[in-house]
Design an enzyme around this catalytic site. Structure first.
Site, mmCIF file in Angstrom:
data_model
loop_
_atom_site.group_PDB
_atom_site.id
_atom_site.type_symbol
_atom_site.label_atom_id
_atom_site.label_comp_id
_atom_site.label_asym_id
_atom_site.label_seq_id
_atom_site.Cartn_x
_atom_site.Cartn_y
_atom_site.Cartn_z
ATOM 1 N N LYS A 18 0.888 -1.708 -0.019
ATOM 2 C CA LYS A 18 -0.084 0.086 -0.074
ATOM 3 C C LYS A 18 1.321 0.715 0.096
ATOM 4 O O LYS A 18 0.969 2.131 -1.084
ATOM 5 C CB LYS A 18 -0.870 0.497 1.112
ATOM 6 C CG LYS A 18 -1.981 -1.167 1.039
ATOM 7 C CD LYS A 18 -3.234 -0.811 2.064
ATOM 8 C CE LYS A 18 -1.906 -0.909 3.682
ATOM 9 N NZ LYS A 18 -1.461 -2.068 4.159
ATOM 10 N N ARG A 93 -9.993 1.229 7.852
ATOM 11 C CA ARG A 93 -9.636 -0.057 7.900
ATOM 12 C C ARG A 93 -10.812 -0.841 8.375
ATOM 13 O O ARG A 93 -10.795 -2.279 9.175
ATOM 14 C CB ARG A 93 -8.136 -0.070 9.213
ATOM 15 C CG ARG A 93 -7.064 -0.781 8.408
ATOM 16 C CD ARG A 93 -6.371 0.203 10.056
ATOM 17 N NE ARG A 93 -5.139 -0.946 9.858
ATOM 18 C CZ ARG A 93 -4.057 -0.263 8.635
ATOM 19 N NH1 ARG A 93 -3.807 0.652 8.268
ATOM 20 N NH2 ARG A 93 -2.205 -1.126 9.020
ATOM 21 N N ARG A 171 -1.396 -8.036 13.004
ATOM 22 C CA ARG A 171 -1.980 -7.415 12.802
ATOM 23 C C ARG A 171 -2.543 -7.941 11.184
ATOM 24 O O ARG A 171 -3.966 -7.728 10.891
ATOM 25 C CB ARG A 171 -0.574 -6.627 12.001
ATOM 26 C CG ARG A 171 -0.282 -5.575 13.187
ATOM 27 C CD ARG A 171 1.206 -5.387 12.503
ATOM 28 N NE ARG A 171 0.909 -4.302 10.696
ATOM 29 C CZ ARG A 171 2.561 -4.447 10.627
ATOM 30 N NH1 ARG A 171 3.474 -4.234 10.933
ATOM 31 N NH2 ARG A 171 2.454 -3.712 9.013
HETATM 32 P P1 AP5 Z 1 5.096 -1.479 2.007
HETATM 33 O O1 AP5 Z 1 4.706 -0.708 0.706
HETATM 34 O O2 AP5 Z 1 5.401 -0.641 3.072
HETATM 35 O O3 AP5 Z 1 3.477 -2.559 2.458
HETATM 36 P P2 AP5 Z 1 2.581 -1.830 3.159
HETATM 37 O O4 AP5 Z 1 1.109 -2.650 2.577
HETATM 38 O O5 AP5 Z 1 2.177 -0.256 3.030
HETATM 39 O O6 AP5 Z 1 2.436 -2.736 4.856
HETATM 40 P P3 AP5 Z 1 2.304 -1.928 6.142
HETATM 41 O O7 AP5 Z 1 3.305 -3.252 7.048
HETATM 42 O O8 AP5 Z 1 2.714 -0.268 6.385
HETATM 43 O O9 AP5 Z 1 0.728 -1.979 6.145
HETATM 44 P P4 AP5 Z 1 -0.205 -1.874 7.451
HETATM 45 O O10 AP5 Z 1 -1.289 -1.447 7.312
HETATM 46 O O11 AP5 Z 1 0.371 -2.924 8.592
HETATM 47 O O12 AP5 Z 1 0.936 -1.059 8.655
HETATM 48 P P5 AP5 Z 1 0.423 0.482 8.480
HETATM 49 O O13 AP5 Z 1 1.733 1.948 8.801
HETATM 50 O O14 AP5 Z 1 -0.653 1.035 8.006
HETATM 51 O O15 AP5 Z 1 5.853 -2.390 1.691
HETATM 52 C C1 AP5 Z 1 5.774 -3.662 2.162
HETATM 53 C C2 AP5 Z 1 7.952 -4.389 1.737
HETATM 54 O O16 AP5 Z 1 6.997 -4.801 0.660
HETATM 55 C C3 AP5 Z 1 8.401 -3.203 1.765
HETATM 56 O O17 AP5 Z 1 9.895 -3.112 2.117
HETATM 57 C C4 AP5 Z 1 8.078 -3.081 0.049
HETATM 58 O O18 AP5 Z 1 9.801 -2.210 -0.332
HETATM 59 C C5 AP5 Z 1 8.126 -4.760 -0.640
HETATM 60 N N1 AP5 Z 1 7.389 -4.171 -1.929
HETATM 61 C C6 AP5 Z 1 5.844 -3.639 -1.886
HETATM 62 N N2 AP5 Z 1 5.552 -3.740 -2.653
HETATM 63 C C7 AP5 Z 1 6.253 -4.875 -3.435
HETATM 64 C C8 AP5 Z 1 6.180 -5.716 -4.965
HETATM 65 N N3 AP5 Z 1 5.239 -5.575 -5.602
HETATM 66 N N4 AP5 Z 1 6.811 -6.863 -4.920
HETATM 67 C C9 AP5 Z 1 7.788 -7.230 -3.409
HETATM 68 N N5 AP5 Z 1 8.222 -6.538 -2.834
HETATM 69 C C10 AP5 Z 1 7.439 -5.534 -2.597
HETATM 70 O O19 AP5 Z 1 -0.088 0.688 10.095
HETATM 71 C C11 AP5 Z 1 0.196 0.116 11.312
HETATM 72 C C12 AP5 Z 1 -0.472 0.524 12.075
HETATM 73 O O20 AP5 Z 1 -1.187 1.693 12.977
HETATM 74 C C13 AP5 Z 1 -1.650 -0.093 12.832
HETATM 75 O O21 AP5 Z 1 -0.989 -1.316 13.141
HETATM 76 C C14 AP5 Z 1 -2.638 0.259 13.844
HETATM 77 O O22 AP5 Z 1 -2.074 0.099 15.148
HETATM 78 C C15 AP5 Z 1 -2.136 1.822 13.669
HETATM 79 N N6 AP5 Z 1 -2.695 2.029 12.126
HETATM 80 C C16 AP5 Z 1 -2.661 3.208 11.501
HETATM 81 N N7 AP5 Z 1 -3.805 3.305 10.033
HETATM 82 C C17 AP5 Z 1 -4.998 2.857 10.901
HETATM 83 C C18 AP5 Z 1 -6.619 3.306 11.552
HETATM 84 N N8 AP5 Z 1 -7.040 3.035 9.221
HETATM 85 N N9 AP5 Z 1 -6.718 2.740 12.016
HETATM 86 C C19 AP5 Z 1 -6.575 2.437 13.437
HETATM 87 N N10 AP5 Z 1 -5.747 2.214 13.391
HETATM 88 C C20 AP5 Z 1 -4.942 2.556 12.524
#
Ligand code: AP5
Ligand code: MG
Length: 214
Positions: A18, A93, A171
């Site tokens: 994402k 989410r 998660r």
């Molecule tokens: P990356 O692009 O970093 O993936 P991502 O989907 O953004 O993963 P996240 O871990 O950031 O998602 P998340 O939803 O758990 O975390 P968030 O920060 O939103 O890619 C991952 C890796 O793969 C990278 O190394 C990249 O280089 C590689 N990659 C990407 N695409 C690839 C491909 N096609 N092929 C190979 N490699 C690839 O949320 C974190 C926390 O914040 C939550 O757990 C919660 O506590 C809180 N939070 C955030 N939003 C909310 C909300 N709306 N409501 C309540 N709590 C929230």
């Protein structure tokens, strides 16, 4: 699908790409990339009141309460730079967040990136994030030019505090428990695009642009 507004949300499991794809799309459209996860991590790094409140929840892989998250998103989308559009990443989410966003921006289109859990876990294990600008790398799939340093700003690359396998599995559980009604609400209104997140990063980016007709 109406091509009118540059308002998009990225849905998908942790590690699906994402953040990676939201940054690419936002840059192409000239609109801000709004990641709720990045905003919470910035608040934690700044040791603000919000940061103190949410630190334990992020470390445990649990969702921040909706009232906190919705307020943060509303305030961010009211900033002048979001008036031309935005690419939201990691929000909404759950169904209450989707319903809240609908009151702010009824025309958003959702892009759901699909990826199987085991692949997501592997990706997160190799992710490195810039502590300064938030750029995302992967030690194998998107390595930085210099080990440990950000290509964009030279900042230090680090792992996040929620990247251990057990927290990632938690998660994923939270994600699977909440996302279907969100996807269903966009699908029912003809506003959901589903993208296979398994191919390499540039191929996923092309698939998204094609699906959006860009
Ligand atoms: P990356 O692009 O970093 O993936 P991502 O989907 O953004 O993963 P996240 O871990 O950031 O998602 P998340 O939803 O758990 O975390 P968030 O920060 O939103 O890619 C991952 C890796 O793969 C990278 O190394 C990249 O280089 C590689 N990659 C990407 N695409 C690839 C491909 N096609 N092929 C190979 N490699 C690839 O949320 C974190 C926390 O914040 C939550 O757990 C919660 O506590 C809180 N939070 C955030 N939003 C909310 C909300 N709306 N409501 C309540 N709590 C929230
Ligand atoms: Mg992310």
């Amino acid at each position: 699908m109406s091509p009118s507004k540059k308002q998009f949300v990225f849905l998908g499991p942790p590690g699906s790409g994402k953040g990676t794809q939201a940054k690419v799309l936002a840059e192409a459209l000239g609109v801000p990339h709004v990641s709720t996860g990045d905003m919470f991590r910035a608040a934690i790094a700044a040791k603000s009141e919000l940061g103190t409140k949410v630190d334990g929840l992020l470390k445990a892989g649990q969702l921040v309460p909706d009232e906190v998250t919705n307020k943060l998103v509303r305030e961010r989308l009211q900033q002048p730079d979001a008036s031309a559009g935005f690419v939201l990443d990691g929000y909404p989410r759950n169904l209450p967040q989707a319903q809240f966003l609908h009151t702010l921006a009824p025309e958003v289109r959702a892009i759901l990136i699909e990826l199987v859990d085991d692949e997501a876990v592997k990706r997160i294990a190799g992710r490195r994030t810039c502590s300064t600008c938030g750029a995302i790398f992967h030690i194998i799939f998107k390595p930085p030019k210099v080990v440990g340093a950000c290509d964009v700003c030279g900042g230090t690359l680090a792992q996040r505090t929620d990247e251990t396998e057990s927290v990632v599995r938690d998660r994923l559980k939270v994600y699977h428990g909440e996302i279907e009604p969100v996807a269903a609400s966009y699908r029912a209104r003809g506003r959901l695009l589903t993208i296979d997140g398994a191919p390499p990063i540039p191929d996923v980016a092309v698939a998204i642009r094609k699906a959006l007709g860009l």
